[in-house]
Design a protein around this motif. Sequence first.
Motif, short mmCIF file in Angstrom:
data_model
loop_
_atom_site.label_atom_id
_atom_site.label_comp_id
_atom_site.label_asym_id
_atom_site.label_seq_id
_atom_site.Cartn_x
_atom_site.Cartn_y
_atom_site.Cartn_z
N PHE A 240 0.95 -1.48 0.41
CA PHE A 240 0.26 0.32 -0.04
C PHE A 240 0.89 1.24 -0.23
O PHE A 240 1.77 1.38 0.74
N ARG A 241 0.77 1.66 -1.05
CA ARG A 241 1.55 3.48 -0.78
C ARG A 241 1.60 4.86 -0.55
O ARG A 241 -0.14 4.43 -0.33
N GLY A 242 2.12 4.94 0.50
CA GLY A 242 1.66 6.36 1.36
C GLY A 242 2.95 7.46 0.87
O GLY A 242 3.02 7.64 0.03
N LEU A 243 2.91 8.35 1.60
CA LEU A 243 3.79 9.08 2.12
C LEU A 243 4.85 9.22 1.65
O LEU A 243 5.73 9.08 2.97
N HIS A 244 6.03 8.91 0.34
CA HIS A 244 6.95 8.29 0.61
C HIS A 244 7.48 6.81 1.08
O HIS A 244 8.60 6.90 1.83
N VAL A 245 6.95 6.42 1.43
CA VAL A 245 6.92 4.91 1.89
C VAL A 245 6.08 3.88 1.15
O VAL A 245 4.58 4.84 0.28
N VAL A 246 6.12 2.56 1.65
CA VAL A 246 5.05 1.84 1.16
C VAL A 246 4.94 0.57 2.83
O VAL A 246 5.72 0.52 3.16
N TYR A 247 3.25 0.53 2.74
CA TYR A 247 2.95 -0.38 3.74
C TYR A 247 2.75 -1.84 3.36
O TYR A 247 2.21 -1.98 2.66
N VAL A 248 3.86 -2.42 4.11
CA VAL A 248 3.74 -4.26 3.66
C VAL A 248 2.66 -4.67 4.38
O VAL A 248 3.10 -5.06 5.40
N VAL A 249 1.74 -6.24 4.20
CA VAL A 249 1.28 -6.37 4.27
C VAL A 249 1.82 -7.88 4.05
O VAL A 249 1.20 -7.95 2.60
N VAL A 250 1.66 -9.23 5.09
CA VAL A 250 1.56 -10.61 4.14
C VAL A 250 0.88 -11.56 5.09
O VAL A 250 0.95 -11.24 6.58
N THR A 251 0.26 -12.02 4.37
CA THR A 251 -1.36 -12.37 5.14
C THR A 251 -1.10 -14.09 4.81
O THR A 251 -0.72 -14.66 3.55
N CYS A 252 -2.03 -14.98 5.67
CA CYS A 252 -2.45 -16.64 4.88
C CYS A 252 -3.20 -16.31 4.72
O CYS A 252 -4.82 -15.90 5.49
N GLY A 261 -3.16 -23.64 11.81
CA GLY A 261 -1.68 -23.86 11.72
C GLY A 261 -1.30 -22.09 12.40
O GLY A 261 -1.91 -21.48 11.80
N CYS A 262 -0.38 -22.17 11.95
CA CYS A 262 0.29 -20.14 12.07
C CYS A 262 2.47 -20.04 11.31
O CYS A 262 2.04 -21.72 11.06
N PHE A 263 1.55 -19.11 10.23
CA PHE A 263 2.79 -19.33 10.21
C PHE A 263 3.73 -18.04 10.31
O PHE A 263 3.28 -17.11 10.53
N SER A 264 4.73 -18.08 9.23
CA SER A 264 5.78 -16.59 10.08
C SER A 264 6.18 -16.49 8.45
O SER A 264 6.25 -16.95 7.18
N TYR A 265 6.81 -14.83 8.75
CA TYR A 265 7.83 -14.60 7.59
C TYR A 265 8.94 -13.78 7.49
O TYR A 265 8.66 -13.53 8.50
N LEU A 278 16.92 -3.87 4.93
CA LEU A 278 15.95 -3.58 5.89
C LEU A 278 15.06 -5.03 5.74
O LEU A 278 14.74 -5.87 4.88
N VAL A 279 15.11 -5.38 7.65
CA VAL A 279 14.29 -6.47 7.25
C VAL A 279 14.01 -7.09 8.71
O VAL A 279 13.99 -6.13 9.47
N GLN A 280 12.71 -7.81 8.27
CA GLN A 280 11.16 -8.04 9.38
C GLN A 280 11.48 -9.38 9.07
O GLN A 280 11.08 -9.46 8.49
N ARG A 281 11.36 -10.15 10.60
CA ARG A 281 10.59 -11.17 10.82
C ARG A 281 9.23 -11.15 11.26
O ARG A 281 9.05 -10.46 12.98
N SER A 282 8.05 -11.66 10.83
CA SER A 282 7.37 -11.52 12.16
C SER A 282 6.17 -12.90 11.57
O SER A 282 6.48 -13.46 10.78
N MET A 283 5.18 -12.64 12.39
CA MET A 283 3.76 -13.99 12.28
C MET A 283 3.47 -13.61 11.15
O MET A 283 2.81 -11.89 11.60
N MET A 284 2.25 -14.26 10.97
CA MET A 284 1.41 -13.87 9.19
C MET A 284 -0.07 -13.98 10.31
O MET A 284 0.04 -14.53 10.72
N LYS A 285 -1.16 -13.03 9.76
CA LYS A 285 -2.20 -13.42 10.26
C LYS A 285 -2.96 -14.21 9.22
O LYS A 285 -2.85 -14.33 8.10
N ASN A 286 -3.88 -14.82 9.94
CA ASN A 286 -4.98 -15.33 9.14
C ASN A 286 -5.96 -14.79 8.81
O ASN A 286 -6.85 -14.22 9.30
N VAL A 287 -6.15 -14.58 7.47
CA VAL A 287 -7.85 -13.97 6.64
C VAL A 287 -8.05 -14.27 6.01
O VAL A 287 -7.35 -15.62 5.31
N GLN A 288 -9.42 -14.39 6.19
CA GLN A 288 -10.63 -15.08 4.82
C GLN A 288 -10.89 -14.65 3.97
O GLN A 288 -11.06 -14.62 2.45
#
Length: 324
Positions: A240-252, A261-265, A278-288
């Motif tokens: 998602f583009r913002g002002l000079h930035v991009v918001y990145v979301v990772v979902t299952c 179960g749960c998943f990570s990225y 730039l590094v990020q590690r996190s748990m993913m959200k499950n969405v329908q």
Amino acid sequence: MARFSVSGGDDGEGSSNHQSRKRQRLPSIDEDEETAGSSGEEDEEDDRQIESMSDDSEREVSIEEARRIAADPVTSKESSLSVTLLDPDVLDCPICCEPLKAPIFQCDNGHLACSVCCTKVRNICPSCTLPVGYIRCRAMEKVIETSRVSCTNAKYGCKERMLYGNRFSHEKLCVFAPCSCPVLDCNYTGYYKDLNSHVRAKHKDEVVPFVWDVSVTVRLDKTTILQEEKDGEVMVVQAFRGLHVVYVVVTCIAPSAREVGCFSYYLVTVPLAVDGSLVQRSMMKNVQKLSNEQPEDGFMVIPSYMLSGSSRILLGRGRAYGHA
């Protein structure tokens, strides 16, 4: 309109009490044959033999009848009665509109209220101002306690039947909760495993295949759909583009059920003109279903100037770990 079943009780008041269990007696011997050429002693001996045979036969008939009743689902004590409610709201508290659970109270006019609402309204019935919260409605409690309803996800494969009051808590975590296809302009909705098969069969050219714990290159200037080659789980990387930035979301794409179960990225972005990454590690959200609105949480912020480089993502099961 709602359908539910009422099960037979365990307090001895089941349908078996209404069954007429009559013993069948053997046909009597012809009186002419009994009286012809028989003495008094012979008559008594014959009567004893006949009575013994009759008792044995009665026991056999009773055993067979008991077996028949036990095998018959209609007469069995554990039988259920299918009922259709034209207005399912009758099983909800009229004050808070939540499913009724014992204890259930009523005022002198018969207006119902759950125990929580009795406290909230200070034991004054909002319908007629009479006192409420002191008289239990045992009849409604019996209906609620013996009623079973099907999950609304039954058409997607769920076979669970639960108390009416537990329906909503079950459906929040039901593994058969419907999931929508993340591919643009596709209206498919179904059980998440069926969705995985659908994506593989219908959108093979529109997804990026990946293997667990093996990094794959992704673009962060558009939405990328990934599918695991063996298990078939569908993951989506949204930008998602913002002002000079991009918001990145990772979902299952899956329900928030324990069985899924749960998943990570692990996401690494390396720009071309700037040293470092730039590094990020996190748990993913499950969405329908994917949302096209900018996320409020659970996102990664990447400066726009870093999009000129490359990004790699590693997806795995369980807790976030590893490196791309």
